[in-house]
Design a protein around this motif. Sequence first.
Motif, PDB file in Angstrom:
ATOM      1  N   CYS A  31      10.915  44.975  22.574  1.00  0.00           N
ATOM      2  CA  CYS A  31      10.396  44.297  23.770  1.00  0.00           C
ATOM      3  C   CYS A  31      11.487  43.498  24.477  1.00  0.00           C
ATOM      4  CB  CYS A  31       9.212  43.408  23.417  1.00  0.00           C
ATOM      5  SG  CYS A  31       9.594  42.070  22.291  1.00  0.00           S
ATOM      6  N   CYS A  51       7.726  41.249  14.959  1.00  0.00           N
ATOM      7  CA  CYS A  51       8.088  40.584  16.215  1.00  0.00           C
ATOM      8  C   CYS A  51       6.852  39.826  16.714  1.00  0.00           C
ATOM      9  CB  CYS A  51       8.530  41.601  17.252  1.00  0.00           C
ATOM     10  SG  CYS A  51       8.661  40.876  18.907  1.00  0.00           S
ATOM     11  N   CYS A  54       5.746  41.700  20.398  1.00  0.00           N
ATOM     12  CA  CYS A  54       5.256  43.080  20.532  1.00  0.00           C
ATOM     13  C   CYS A  54       4.723  43.646  19.221  1.00  0.00           C
ATOM     14  CB  CYS A  54       6.341  43.988  21.097  1.00  0.00           C
ATOM     15  SG  CYS A  54       7.666  44.385  19.950  1.00  0.00           S
ATOM     16  N   SER A  56       6.439  44.673  16.669  1.00  0.00           N
ATOM     17  CA  SER A  56       7.283  45.697  16.044  1.00  0.00           C
ATOM     18  C   SER A  56       7.674  45.283  14.631  1.00  0.00           C
ATOM     19  CB  SER A  56       8.552  45.923  16.869  1.00  0.00           C
ATOM     20  OG  SER A  56       9.397  44.788  16.805  1.00  0.00           O
TER      21      SER A  56
HETATM   22 ZN    ZN Z   1       9.261  42.734  20.171  1.00  0.00          ZN
END
Ligand code: ZN
Length: 247
Positions: A31, A51, A54, A56
């Motif tokens: 992101c 994350c 986002c 992730s």
């Molecule tokens: Zn991210």
Amino acid sequence: MGTWSRLIPSGVRTMIFKQVMRGDTVHCPVCDRGAIAYLPSGSPPRPHVLCPFCGSRERARMAWLFLKERKVLRAGLRVLHVAPERCLSERLTSLPGVKYTAGDKFTPGYDYPPGTIDLDITAMPFAADSFDLIMCSHVLEHVPDDRGAMKELFRVLAPGGMAILMVPIALERATTDEDPSVIDPRERIKRFGQFDHVRLYGRDYVDRLRAAGFEVIEDAMTERMDAESVFRYGLMRSEVVHAGIKR
Ligand SMILES: [Zn+2]
């Protein structure tokens, strides 16, 4: 949840949380945002995984970095995303003019991102040479006929296209450990690392990909990065990118 948090609407809570998490200790390549930390996740929880923006995880961040480095991401890409990670799907669908297809083998009780189709990767309803990019990460270790799946992935990939085919690999093993008679979940955890894995790949994984027709890129990305970048991007040293090219 405490009384105070109940009084604050969830959208506002998310906004406050994201504001608090902003920083520059780590930087998510998916992101493209800086944060004070990656959040712990998993069971048992591991630190430095998610994350906060986002969602992730390590391997999605590595795959995305790899795609950026190799300049694979471009407008008008035809993408097949198998077992789609939401964070990557958001980025892929925002590429201009992208033709995006997401598929997963539906399992009752699971929730799939909207638009995902029920897909058996050993027999796909697509014409040959249909996709420029296939994302199929941490899928093949679940598929009994992985050689069939690899051939099918090769068939639907367009010449010049790339397939990201990351799997867990026991790098200390020369050969893959596989035994279709092992179906007991506890036995599978012990032998293959997870209750629904049907094998544990060894270094011969690349031979299987080559046998299906792929030219293979094997990239241990963290080995050519300094420790600070590995930390900032939140990557796992045991993870290696495997990508297949169709010439
Ligand atoms: Zn991210």
